[in-house]
Write a protein that holds these residues in place. Structure first.
Motif, PDB file in Angstrom:
ATOM      1  N   ALA A  88       0.767  -1.136   0.149  1.00  0.00           N
ATOM      2  CA  ALA A  88      -0.157  -0.025  -0.008  1.00  0.00           C
ATOM      3  C   ALA A  88       0.877   1.258  -0.169  1.00  0.00           C
ATOM      4  CB  ALA A  88      -1.097   0.025   1.072  1.00  0.00           C
ATOM      5  N   ILE A  89       1.895   1.229   0.863  1.00  0.00           N
ATOM      6  CA  ILE A  89       2.753   2.515   0.742  1.00  0.00           C
ATOM      7  C   ILE A  89       3.363   2.700  -0.246  1.00  0.00           C
ATOM      8  CG2 ILE A  89       4.939   3.381   1.990  1.00  0.00           C
ATOM      9  CD1 ILE A  89       3.767   2.321   4.529  1.00  0.00           C
ATOM     10  N   PHE A  90       3.838   1.566  -0.956  1.00  0.00           N
ATOM     11  CA  PHE A  90       4.856   1.558  -2.228  1.00  0.00           C
ATOM     12  C   PHE A  90       3.844   2.055  -3.381  1.00  0.00           C
ATOM     13  CE2 PHE A  90       5.803  -0.350  -6.462  1.00  0.00           C
ATOM     14  CZ  PHE A  90       7.145   0.009  -6.400  1.00  0.00           C
ATOM     15  N   ALA A  91       2.339   1.534  -3.340  1.00  0.00           N
ATOM     16  CA  ALA A  91       1.605   2.099  -4.473  1.00  0.00           C
ATOM     17  C   ALA A  91       1.373   3.569  -4.350  1.00  0.00           C
ATOM     18  CB  ALA A  91       0.419   1.258  -4.536  1.00  0.00           C
ATOM     19  N   LEU A  92       0.878   4.016  -3.004  1.00  0.00           N
ATOM     20  CA  LEU A  92       0.634   5.548  -2.746  1.00  0.00           C
ATOM     21  C   LEU A  92       1.956   6.330  -3.091  1.00  0.00           C
ATOM     22  CD1 LEU A  92      -1.736   5.602   0.220  1.00  0.00           C
ATOM     23  CD2 LEU A  92      -2.316   6.180  -2.136  1.00  0.00           C
ATOM     24  N   ALA A  93       3.079   5.776  -2.752  1.00  0.00           N
ATOM     25  CA  ALA A  93       4.253   6.633  -2.760  1.00  0.00           C
ATOM     26  C   ALA A  93       4.594   6.933  -4.224  1.00  0.00           C
ATOM     27  CB  ALA A  93       5.397   6.190  -2.008  1.00  0.00           C
ATOM     28  N   LEU A  94       4.300   5.919  -5.091  1.00  0.00           N
ATOM     29  CA  LEU A  94       4.759   6.175  -6.652  1.00  0.00           C
ATOM     30  C   LEU A  94       3.757   7.459  -7.060  1.00  0.00           C
ATOM     31  CD1 LEU A  94       5.099   2.668  -8.017  1.00  0.00           C
ATOM     32  CD2 LEU A  94       6.785   4.221  -7.458  1.00  0.00           C
ATOM     33  N   GLY A  95       2.513   7.198  -6.594  1.00  0.00           N
ATOM     34  CA  GLY A  95       1.634   8.234  -6.993  1.00  0.00           C
ATOM     35  C   GLY A  95       1.825   9.701  -6.415  1.00  0.00           C
ATOM     36  N   ILE A  96       1.822   9.671  -5.165  1.00  0.00           N
ATOM     37  CA  ILE A  96       2.359  11.008  -4.573  1.00  0.00           C
ATOM     38  C   ILE A  96       3.530  11.454  -5.029  1.00  0.00           C
ATOM     39  CG2 ILE A  96       2.740  12.049  -2.393  1.00  0.00           C
ATOM     40  CD1 ILE A  96       0.683  10.252  -0.977  1.00  0.00           C
ATOM     41  N   GLY A  97       4.481  10.558  -5.229  1.00  0.00           N
ATOM     42  CA  GLY A  97       5.885  11.187  -5.630  1.00  0.00           C
ATOM     43  C   GLY A  97       5.784  11.829  -6.876  1.00  0.00           C
ATOM     44  N   ALA A  98       5.249  11.093  -7.812  1.00  0.00           N
ATOM     45  CA  ALA A  98       5.106  11.594  -9.209  1.00  0.00           C
ATOM     46  C   ALA A  98       4.031  12.935  -9.267  1.00  0.00           C
ATOM     47  CB  ALA A  98       4.288  10.653 -10.119  1.00  0.00           C
ATOM     48  N   THR A  99       3.169  12.979  -8.224  1.00  0.00           N
ATOM     49  CA  THR A  99       2.370  14.227  -8.436  1.00  0.00           C
ATOM     50  C   THR A  99       3.137  15.469  -7.692  1.00  0.00           C
ATOM     51  OG1 THR A  99       0.482  12.662  -7.944  1.00  0.00           O
ATOM     52  CG2 THR A  99       0.164  15.011  -7.386  1.00  0.00           C
ATOM     53  N   SER A 100       3.981  15.040  -6.716  1.00  0.00           N
ATOM     54  CA  SER A 100       4.502  16.132  -6.084  1.00  0.00           C
ATOM     55  C   SER A 100       5.918  16.782  -7.141  1.00  0.00           C
ATOM     56  CB  SER A 100       5.436  15.796  -4.994  1.00  0.00           C
ATOM     57  OG  SER A 100       4.406  15.173  -3.965  1.00  0.00           O
ATOM     58  N   VAL A 101       6.486  15.979  -8.002  1.00  0.00           N
ATOM     59  CA  VAL A 101       7.505  16.271  -9.000  1.00  0.00           C
ATOM     60  C   VAL A 101       6.730  17.229 -10.078  1.00  0.00           C
ATOM     61  CG1 VAL A 101       8.731  15.502 -10.935  1.00  0.00           C
ATOM     62  CG2 VAL A 101       8.869  14.203  -8.805  1.00  0.00           C
ATOM     63  N   MET A 102       5.323  16.690 -10.324  1.00  0.00           N
ATOM     64  CA  MET A 102       4.817  17.584 -11.333  1.00  0.00           C
ATOM     65  C   MET A 102       4.271  18.666 -11.055  1.00  0.00           C
ATOM     66  SD  MET A 102       4.711  16.532 -14.547  1.00  0.00           S
ATOM     67  CE  MET A 102       4.962  18.292 -15.270  1.00  0.00           C
ATOM     68  N   PHE A 103       3.952  18.676  -9.787  1.00  0.00           N
ATOM     69  CA  PHE A 103       3.211  20.090  -9.304  1.00  0.00           C
ATOM     70  C   PHE A 103       4.421  20.973  -9.001  1.00  0.00           C
ATOM     71  CE2 PHE A 103       1.955  22.938  -5.847  1.00  0.00           C
ATOM     72  CZ  PHE A 103       0.993  23.384  -6.434  1.00  0.00           C
ATOM     73  N   SER A 104       5.593  20.433  -8.551  1.00  0.00           N
ATOM     74  CA  SER A 104       6.859  21.380  -8.204  1.00  0.00           C
ATOM     75  C   SER A 104       6.937  22.158  -9.861  1.00  0.00           C
ATOM     76  CB  SER A 104       8.022  20.491  -7.863  1.00  0.00           C
ATOM     77  OG  SER A 104       7.767  20.233  -6.860  1.00  0.00           O
ATOM     78  N   VAL A 105       7.103  21.257 -10.773  1.00  0.00           N
ATOM     79  CA  VAL A 105       7.451  21.801 -11.993  1.00  0.00           C
ATOM     80  C   VAL A 105       6.324  22.821 -12.409  1.00  0.00           C
ATOM     81  CG1 VAL A 105       7.490  21.392 -14.600  1.00  0.00           C
ATOM     82  CG2 VAL A 105       8.633  19.650 -12.983  1.00  0.00           C
ATOM     83  N   VAL A 106       4.903  22.404 -12.288  1.00  0.00           N
ATOM     84  CA  VAL A 106       3.829  23.402 -12.814  1.00  0.00           C
ATOM     85  C   VAL A 106       3.934  24.571 -11.949  1.00  0.00           C
ATOM     86  CG1 VAL A 106       1.522  23.448 -12.762  1.00  0.00           C
ATOM     87  CG2 VAL A 106       2.456  21.450 -13.725  1.00  0.00           C
ATOM     88  N   TYR A 107       4.130  24.436 -10.501  1.00  0.00           N
ATOM     89  CA  TYR A 107       4.113  25.642  -9.902  1.00  0.00           C
ATOM     90  C   TYR A 107       5.153  26.689 -10.080  1.00  0.00           C
ATOM     91  CZ  TYR A 107       4.342  28.633  -5.520  1.00  0.00           C
ATOM     92  OH  TYR A 107       4.269  29.649  -4.684  1.00  0.00           O
ATOM     93  N   ASN A 108       6.375  26.078 -10.042  1.00  0.00           N
ATOM     94  CA  ASN A 108       7.429  26.952 -10.425  1.00  0.00           C
ATOM     95  C   ASN A 108       7.658  27.400 -11.808  1.00  0.00           C
ATOM     96  OD1 ASN A 108       9.413  26.927  -7.907  1.00  0.00           O
ATOM     97  ND2 ASN A 108       8.922  24.495  -8.152  1.00  0.00           N
ATOM     98  N   VAL A 109       7.164  26.867 -12.650  1.00  0.00           N
ATOM     99  CA  VAL A 109       7.041  27.275 -14.052  1.00  0.00           C
ATOM    100  C   VAL A 109       5.872  28.225 -14.273  1.00  0.00           C
ATOM    101  CG1 VAL A 109       6.926  26.794 -16.718  1.00  0.00           C
ATOM    102  CG2 VAL A 109       8.367  25.297 -14.962  1.00  0.00           C
ATOM    103  N   LEU A 110       4.801  27.885 -13.984  1.00  0.00           N
ATOM    104  CA  LEU A 110       3.344  28.519 -14.281  1.00  0.00           C
ATOM    105  C   LEU A 110       3.010  29.531 -13.093  1.00  0.00           C
ATOM    106  CD1 LEU A 110       1.285  25.998 -15.842  1.00  0.00           C
ATOM    107  CD2 LEU A 110       2.777  27.458 -17.017  1.00  0.00           C
ATOM    108  N   LEU A 111       3.299  29.415 -11.841  1.00  0.00           N
ATOM    109  CA  LEU A 111       2.752  30.020 -10.751  1.00  0.00           C
ATOM    110  C   LEU A 111       3.886  31.126 -10.357  1.00  0.00           C
ATOM    111  CD1 LEU A 111       0.348  27.711  -8.969  1.00  0.00           C
ATOM    112  CD2 LEU A 111      -0.364  29.466 -10.865  1.00  0.00           C
TER     113      LEU A 111
END
Length: 877
Positions: free
Chosen positions: A93-116
């Motif tokens: 469960a932690i492995f599955a969620l960590a993959l999803g949360i990690g990928a989301t955090s990476v992408m939001f970091s890019v979106v926030y810093n590039v667009l916001l």
């Protein structure tokens, strides 16, 4: 601090409560004894009236907020013990969620810093750049970004929408240190620019209004990067005089690291009435970009009426367009980021569906435990809270692991983003908003994953479940449907991700493996920095080119040399095409080159008809033209193009040193070579025309050298030959055509890597989801399987039964995913090259992969079902 004392002083509070209750009890006993009751009867009556000491204690405790915190702490302790016992479940469960949360955090970091938060400038989100757009599909130009001094003055004085306006002109600045000459990115800016941007210098001062007056000393400001690379961060250079564009200028300021306005290394002062300048303005609060464009449009049309004969300045139909500063800097990359953000949110949903399925199976197996807790007095709210706490513990652990994965992955993502797609000022990093998002995702995931299992396990009458085995008793049809629905959702989302990745992959392969029409390998290009003595001197430029080509041709390892305006195939210029006897209402757009006689041999373009330029043609400045096959096919479909006359209207511009109102005779037709499209990163054959470089004196002089050895190994020798022709000339820009293509491919490569990574993670999560559901279904049906085997069913029938059950889930997910993909992939069309968003081959391959992966996940549970011992299964409950 009283709340801290209450939180950590629970024993003291309990002792006080116990003393108070016993005081009231003794008081009541004393009153009863005074009324003549026997001792035991008096104590019994007092306890009845008080309602029971322990019950009263519980009621009092429930009124204290400290008790709720204490209960919550107990829930967390129990959740940790429970999850530690089932380590395999917790890890998955932690492995599955960590993959999803990690990928989301990476992408939001890019979106926030590039667009916001991309730029460190004052109110950058209200800054807009201005352009005049030609609305008619005719004429020799599509629009312009620069404005004349009267326009700049009118926009500044008559607008009603801007707080402030700045003007600028980008150019290459030649820096001469006495040993060599080299070009640096420079921008001439109005002196209010630094105040407008709201950034103070790191050292010295910014430009001030006095710097823009005609009698003021020549000064400039330097950026941090140039200061560090060229001068090792030496603060003593402040106040030093440098020769820029053959003029002595004093360095008055050095800007901080993130200040890179207009992508410049140096900023020079310019007056608003000097030349044609680009404009940027900061909108007043509440003013929209559309309102700003409309306001300036009125002013521009008023100027057109005052100057009716200036067709080169104002076309018949035009409009002023405004674009935010950020949109002008990142362009189409915003669409890419939105597509990737949508993909990563799908990935997070897959992870949540996966863990919700696991929690559902675990909660169902704990039905007897929950019934026992309810029998002992636990409320349904308390049971739901306990299950949600377990979900939160999983989500919190996954969030920590995901943030660690995101932090370590950000450098990889930064390296994949090509230079030029995002502003130089943008820093992609993990910051407070990203961490707050991770916290928010943790809470959301807690409810997404835990709420449905919690409600399902406490619904209905819990008492009959005490008679069950505890591994999921009662009617499982509704829960089975929910688990199946979650698996179908996972498969559907993974299909969408896989198809998107497949389309991007096919597009990338088509883009990188297309036949360009020439071989870009072993071709070096370079551009020269010319002193001002070459300005407006066509003959001097031609002499330099002639001498340099002769010297380069004699170098060992050189097979051919050429001069051109811009290096192919990524850079080009275009012109409206005029052919006598062929009137047209729409724009006839031709991409043209200004080149030497060896251009075609250097690229290896085949001659299809006629002849190439000769050296004599170039030296004699004859008005000859060589055209591409696409040019001949489009403009002379049923005629012989040789001998036809063609005019490139762009050469008629009065400010260009070029033959005006001149028709060129076509003497040859060469094979096509592809250049990039306008809107998408695709290769296309456009009409092309080539004229001798010697007939004009306005274009950049770019030189190409085809070599039999590594082209970069000759750069030093080429530099010596350049200085031998003229010591005041230096090489500013150099590279290889193959290297420039690799840089161009990095944008599509970034999309390919990210989409492929998300699709791969989605497939892994699908395997986990399908496997867990099938394994749990088999465990629930062990008794039924035993009966089937006892009645004579064969193992292969049981195996087939389990596989068909799994295939139904996968097939339902595939059908749902295909329908979603048909609706969603059209949003990727602007990022695709040479492939349709509904490409059937890509869809087929994606379906095949998901079927294979899904069935592979079903094999182990199916084999386990087929190998069940009937005697053991019949005793299974």
């Amino acid at each position: 601090m009283r709340w801290l004392r209450r939180l950590f002083g629970k024993s003291r509070a309990e002792n006080e409560l116990d003393r108070e209750l016993r005081f009231h009890l003794e008081q009541q006993v004393s009153e009863n004894l005074a009324g003549g009751m026997p001792v035991e009867e008096a104590r019994r009556d007092a306890l009845i009236k008080l309602g029971g000491i322990e019950r009263v204690k519980e009621e009092v405790r429930d009124t204290r907020w400290v008790t709720h915190i204490d209960n919550m702490i107990r829930d967390f302790r129990f959740a940790l013990r429970s999850l530690r016992k089932d380590r395999r479940f917790s890890f998955i469960a932690i492995f599955a969620l960590a993959l999803g949360i990690g990928a989301t955090s990476v992408m939001f970091s890019v979106v926030y810093n590039v667009l916001l938060d991309p730029l460190p400038y004052k109110s950058f989100n209200r800054s807009v750049v201005i352009r005049l757009e030609n609305l008619a599909n005719a004429g020799g130009w599509k629009g312009r970004n620069n404005f004349s001094p009267p326009e700049v003055a009118a926009f500044r004085e008559q607008n009603h929408v801007f707080e402030d306006l700045v003007a600028y002109e980008q150019s290459s600045v030649i820096y001469d240190d006495g040993k060599s000459r080299r070009a640096v990115n420079g921008v001439s800016v109005t002196t209010n620019t630094f105040e407008y941007l709201g950034v103070t210098p790191l050292l010295g001062r910014a430009l001030i209004p006095a710097d823009g007056t005609p009698a003021s000393p020549l000064v400039f400001v330097m950026n941090y990067g140039l200061w560090q690379t060229e001068f090792a961060g030496d603060p003593k250079i402040l106040g030093t005089t440098f020769f820029l564009n053959d003029q002595p200028r004093t360095l008055v300021g050095i800007m901080p690291p993130r200040f890179n306005a207009y992508g410049a290394s140096v900023w020079l002062p310019v007056r608003p009435d000097e030349g044609w300048l680009a404009l940027m303005g900061r909108l007043k609060p509440g003013v929209s970009v559309q309102a700003a464009a409309a306001d300036l449009n009125v002013i521009a049309h008023r100027l057109q009426r005052l100057n009716p004969g200036e067709k080169e300045t104002y076309p018949e139909k035009f409009a002023i367009e405004a674009q935010t500063l950020l949109d002008s800097l990142i362009g189409g990359f915003k669409k890419t980021l939105y597509a990737l953000l949508a993909a990563v949110l799908m990935l997070l949903l897959i992870a949540c569906s996966n863990v919700a399925n696991l929690l559902m199976a675990r909660a169902t197996a704990r039905e007897r435990e929950m019934a026992m807790r309810a029998t002992l007095g636990a409320t349904r709210t308390r049971l739901i809270r306990q299950l949600l706490v377990e979900s939160f513990v999983l989500a919190a652990a996954a969030s920590l692991v995901g943030c660690a994965l995101a932090y370590s992955s950000l450098r990889v993502v930064q390296a994949l983003i090509p230079a030029g797609l995002i502003p130089q000022e943008t820093l992609i990093r993990m910051n407070a908003p990203v961490l707050f998002l991770s916290l928010g995702i943790t809470v959301i995931v807690t409810f997404l994953c835990g709420l449905a299992p919690a409600f399902y396990v406490v619904r209905g009458d819990l008492q009959p479940r005490l008679a069950g085995s505890g591994s999921g008793c009662g009617d499982h049809s509704r829960r089975g449907k929910l688990r199946a629905g979650l698996v179908i959702t996972e498969v559907a989302l993974s299909i969408v991700l896989l198809i998107a990745a497949g389309l991007v992959m096919r597009s990338f392969l088509i883009l990188t493996r297309v036949d360009l029409g020439f071989n870009p390998r072993n071709i070096l290009y370079f551009r020269l920095s010319l002193p001002t003595t070459y300005d407006h001197s066509r003959e001097k430029q031609n002499m330099l080119t002639h001498q340099l080509l002769d010297r380069l041709r004699a170098l060992p390892g050189v097979t051919s040399v050429a001069e051109t305006m811009l290096q192919p195939p990524l850079t080009y210029d275009w012109s409206e095409t005029i052919i006598p006897g062929k009137p047209h209402a729409e724009r006839w757009e031709t991409r043209f080159g200004i080149c030497s006689a060896g251009y075609f041999q250097t690229l290896g373009l085949p001659l299809l008809r006629g002849r190439f330029f000769s050296e004599d043609d170039v030296n004699a400045q004859r008005y000859l033209m060589v055209v591409s096959q696409a040019f001949a096919r489009q403009y002379f479909p049923a005629e012989d193009p040789l001998g036809q006359k063609v005019k490139l209207q762009v050469l008629d511009r009065p400010f260009l040193d070029a033959p005006h109102d001149t028709y060129f005779e076509i003497v040859g037709v060469v094979g096509d070579y592809k250049t990039r499209g306008y809107e998408v990163p695709s290769w296309q054959n456009f009409p092309q025309a080539f004229i001798p470089y010697s007939v004009q004196g306005f274009s950049w002089r770019t030189y190409m050298v085809r070599t039999a050895v590594d082209p970069n190994s000759l750069l030093q020798s080429i530099g010596k030959e350049v200085r031998a022709v003229d010591p005041s000339v230096g090489i500013t820009t150099s590279g290889t055509l193959e290297g420039s293509l690799q840089d161009f491919y990095r944008g599509p490569q970034f999309e390919l890597v990210t989409f492929t990574a998300f699709a791969a993670i989605g497939l892994v999560l699908v395997v986990i989801g399908v496997f867990s559901v099938m394994a749990y279904t088999v465990s629930l049906q062990t008794h039924e399987i035993g009966i089937r085997l006892a009645l004579g069913a064969k193992q292969r029938n049981i195996l087939l039964f389990a596989l068909i059950r799994g295939f139904r889930l996968v097939a339902a997910g595939i059908l749902t995913g295909l329908a979603a993909s048909l609706a969603l992939t059209r949003f990727l069309s602007s990022q695709l090259s040479g492939v349709s968003p509904t490409d059937p081959w890509t869809f087929a391959v994606a379906v095949t992969i998901v079927v294979f992966v899904g069935m592979a996940a079903c094999v182990i549970p199916a084999r386990r079902a087929a190998n069940v011992d009937p005697l053991v299964a019949l005793r299974y409950e």
